[in-house]
Design an enzyme around this catalytic site. Structure first.
Site, PDB file in Angstrom:
ATOM      1  N   ARG A 230      24.743  55.956  30.651  1.00 27.06           N
ATOM      2  CA  ARG A 230      23.724  56.937  31.556  1.00 27.06           C
ATOM      3  C   ARG A 230      24.069  56.587  33.192  1.00 27.06           C
ATOM      4  O   ARG A 230      24.977  55.704  33.538  1.00 27.06           O
ATOM      5  CB  ARG A 230      22.716  56.359  31.228  1.00 27.06           C
ATOM      6  CG  ARG A 230      21.707  55.240  29.791  1.00 27.06           C
ATOM      7  CD  ARG A 230      22.633  53.578  31.456  1.00 27.06           C
ATOM      8  NE  ARG A 230      21.378  54.755  32.485  1.00 27.06           N
ATOM      9  CZ  ARG A 230      21.448  54.450  33.922  1.00 27.06           C
ATOM     10  NH1 ARG A 230      22.122  53.208  33.529  1.00 27.06           N
ATOM     11  NH2 ARG A 230      21.018  54.230  34.871  1.00 27.06           N
ATOM     12  N   GLY A 231      22.846  57.588  33.722  1.00 28.69           N
ATOM     13  CA  GLY A 231      24.165  57.488  35.475  1.00 28.69           C
ATOM     14  C   GLY A 231      24.820  58.160  35.366  1.00 28.69           C
ATOM     15  O   GLY A 231      25.849  58.990  34.684  1.00 28.69           O
ATOM     16  N   ALA A 232      23.988  59.583  36.573  1.00 28.87           N
ATOM     17  CA  ALA A 232      25.067  60.639  36.537  1.00 28.87           C
ATOM     18  C   ALA A 232      26.378  60.508  36.700  1.00 28.87           C
ATOM     19  O   ALA A 232      27.320  61.558  36.159  1.00 28.87           O
ATOM     20  CB  ALA A 232      24.261  61.473  38.222  1.00 28.87           C
TER      21      ALA A 232
ATOM     22  N   ARG B 134      23.106  66.154  28.430  1.00 28.81           N
ATOM     23  CA  ARG B 134      21.914  66.379  29.394  1.00 28.81           C
ATOM     24  C   ARG B 134      22.028  67.068  30.516  1.00 28.81           C
ATOM     25  O   ARG B 134      22.866  67.887  30.890  1.00 28.81           O
ATOM     26  CB  ARG B 134      21.804  64.789  30.056  1.00 28.81           C
ATOM     27  CG  ARG B 134      21.676  63.644  28.388  1.00 28.81           C
ATOM     28  CD  ARG B 134      21.553  62.337  29.311  1.00 28.81           C
ATOM     29  NE  ARG B 134      20.360  61.946  29.941  1.00 28.81           N
ATOM     30  CZ  ARG B 134      20.159  61.451  30.917  1.00 28.81           C
ATOM     31  NH1 ARG B 134      20.979  59.593  31.173  1.00 28.81           N
ATOM     32  NH2 ARG B 134      19.013  60.557  30.808  1.00 28.81           N
TER      33      ARG B 134
ATOM     34  N   GLN C 258      15.240  51.010  33.145  1.00 26.41           N
ATOM     35  CA  GLN C 258      16.315  50.872  33.280  1.00 26.41           C
ATOM     36  C   GLN C 258      17.165  50.192  33.534  1.00 26.41           C
ATOM     37  O   GLN C 258      17.781  49.014  34.427  1.00 26.41           O
ATOM     38  CB  GLN C 258      17.310  52.321  33.731  1.00 26.41           C
ATOM     39  CG  GLN C 258      17.856  53.117  33.575  1.00 26.41           C
ATOM     40  CD  GLN C 258      16.418  53.962  32.584  1.00 26.41           C
ATOM     41  OE1 GLN C 258      15.424  53.879  33.027  1.00 26.41           O
ATOM     42  NE2 GLN C 258      16.744  55.486  32.543  1.00 26.41           N
TER      43      GLN C 258
ATOM     44  N   ASP D  93      20.689  61.917  40.665  1.00 24.53           N
ATOM     45  CA  ASP D  93      21.174  62.771  39.319  1.00 24.53           C
ATOM     46  C   ASP D  93      21.587  64.148  40.289  1.00 24.53           C
ATOM     47  O   ASP D  93      22.387  64.447  39.469  1.00 24.53           O
ATOM     48  CB  ASP D  93      20.766  62.461  38.353  1.00 24.53           C
ATOM     49  CG  ASP D  93      20.371  61.473  37.827  1.00 24.53           C
ATOM     50  OD1 ASP D  93      18.975  60.756  38.223  1.00 24.53           O
ATOM     51  OD2 ASP D  93      20.901  60.780  36.575  1.00 24.53           O
TER      52      ASP D  93
HETATM   53  O1  MRU Z   1      18.110  58.819  32.494  1.00 26.34           O
HETATM   54  P1  MRU Z   1      19.412  58.613  33.141  1.00 26.34           P
HETATM   55  O2  MRU Z   1      19.478  56.518  33.258  1.00 26.34           O
HETATM   56  O3  MRU Z   1      20.874  58.566  32.993  1.00 26.34           O
HETATM   57  O4  MRU Z   1      18.764  57.735  35.526  1.00 26.34           O
HETATM   58  C1  MRU Z   1      19.716  57.293  36.152  1.00 26.34           C
HETATM   59  C2  MRU Z   1      19.582  57.697  36.687  1.00 26.34           C
HETATM   60  O5  MRU Z   1      17.956  58.159  38.010  1.00 26.34           O
HETATM   61  C3  MRU Z   1      19.907  57.013  38.530  1.00 26.34           C
HETATM   62  O6  MRU Z   1      19.227  56.694  39.402  1.00 26.34           O
HETATM   63  C4  MRU Z   1      20.474  58.184  38.824  1.00 26.34           C
HETATM   64  O7  MRU Z   1      21.674  58.786  38.270  1.00 26.34           O
HETATM   65  C5  MRU Z   1      21.800  57.490  39.895  1.00 26.34           C
HETATM   66  S1  MRU Z   1      22.953  57.000  39.356  1.00 26.34           S
HETATM   67  C6  MRU Z   1      23.882  55.675  40.127  1.00 26.34           C
END
Ligand code: MRU
Length: 368
Positions: A53-55, A90, A203, A244
């Site tokens: 996960r994470g963009a 997603r 997270q 994101d």
């Molecule tokens: O739902 P997630 O865990 O994928 O959400 C991640 C976030 O909101 C992060 O802060 C965002 O992706 C930035 S990651 C460098």
């Protein structure tokens, strides 16, 4: 970054030379386990079920998902099918579509025989680009932390608040919001991080805290609703969060709860920065509140919590009364007016259309 003395990235080509290994992030913080992806369906499931996960990491995993598809069948139909399968996993993080569009741009003109090798090559490049972007964000954000440190009494640490996990686990390496923090810490500038636990999936508590602990960065995990109080008492020097999707006018979509931190920061004169790699800019979207699709996830993430019992078992327990309705919006949008600056790989810029367009003219031109 290092885990027990061994250098890891979040995603890498397996030793068979074609499948893809990841760290299974659903097991954190008590279990460190890797998983192997051998098909585009497995890559899609890893994104959808948040093993990754994470963009930025979602984008790289999708790129490798296309490579896995091309290894099986490099026809036009298979390429289109892989795109459709992965793009639906997603909805909010734009890096997913950016990486898939990039794979299509490279692969579509090629013959079937050329596609698999080219797909693995481009996926690996996207991963390397992510690392380089984050390192540059680290250098640029470090200048802000260093200037705050210079104004503090000698020996006092810079207190940084962050939300969710925008650390190396959310990217290929270094992280976005954490890159300036790691750079400052490694350069000997004292930092302390307030880690928002980030309900419902925690997270912050399970990923960011784990990362900072392993890198030796002083930190404290706080319930999500603590930040405002800390800011009122001068205990936060700067907030740095990830994103994101950031729009052409600088509205920042990030993990749910980010907006409330930005409001509290604004009210207390605390600088609120967003670490923004350029693949996370969506030039096709202007008004973040109206135009960005906000993922709504299952209620189970709100009504249940997983943790380790005193005798070491991992258990999931119900925390809300059965029969109460729950809602699970995964992201929110912070309007650009609350963002002090965007820390990008090309420097720290204002959160507005002119500054973003000037810093990334080629991306703007692509979108027009
Ligand atoms: O739902 P997630 O865990 O994928 O959400 C991640 C976030 O909101 C992060 O802060 C965002 O992706 C930035 S990651 C460098």
């Amino acid at each position: 970054m290092n885990v027990n003395g061994r250098h890891y990235r979040t995603i890498w080509l397996a030793d068979d030379g074609w499948s893809v290994d990841i760290i299974d992030q659903t097991k954190f913080p008590h279990v460190f386990e890797t998983a192997r992806l051998g098909t585009p369906e497995e890559a899609a499931a890893a994104i959808r079920d948040m093993l990754v996960r994470g963009a930025p990491l979602i984008g790289v995993t999708a790129a490798y998902g296309v490579a896995l598809a091309m290894k099986q069948d490099a026809s036009d139909a298979a390429l289109a099918g892989a795109y459709e399968l992965l793009v639906k996993t997603r909805p909010t993080a734009i890096n997913l579509r950016w990486a898939l569009d990039e794979m299509m741009r490279v692969l579509k003109p090629l013959s079937e025989g050329e596609r698999a090798a080219a797909a693995y090559r481009r996926a690996a490049e996207i991963a390397e680009e992510d690392v380089a972007i984050n390192q540059a964000i680290g250098r640029n954000g470090f200048e802000i932390i260093r200037s705050i440190a210079a104004r503090k009494p000698p020996g006092e640490r810079v207190n940084i608040l962050t939300h969710c996990n925008a650390g190396w686990l959310a990217t290929v390496d270094w992280g976005t919001a954490t890159a300036p923090i790691y750079t400052a810490h490694d350069s000997g500038v004292g930092v302390h991080v307030w880690v928002d636990e980030t309900r419902p999936r925690n997270q912050g508590a399970s990923l960011t805290a784990w990362e900072l602990l392993h890198h030796g960065v002083p930190h404290t995990v706080i319930p999500d609703n603590t930040g405002g109080h800390l800011m009122q008492h001068g205990l936060v020097d700067i907030a740095i969060v990830g994103t994101d999707r950031t729009t052409a006018q600088g509205d920042v979509c990030n993990k749910i709860g980010t907006y409330l931190k930005a409001l509290a920061a604004h009210d207390n004169g605390v600088p609120f920065y967003v670490a923004l790699p350029s693949p996370t800019i969506d030039f096709r979207v202007v008004d973040g509140i109206r135009e960005i699709p906000i993922e709504q996830r299952g209620g189970h993430e709100v009504s249940h919590m997983t943790g380790r019992t005193a005798d070491g078992r991992i258990e999931t327990v119900e925390i809300t009364p059965r029969g109460s309705k729950v809602a699970n919006y995964a992201f929110d949008v912070t309007p650009a007016r609350y963002v002090t600056g965007l820390i990008t790989e090309r420097g720290v810029i204002a959160a507005n259309r002119d500054a973003i367009g000037e810093a990334f003219p080629e991306r703007l031109a692509e979108a027009q």
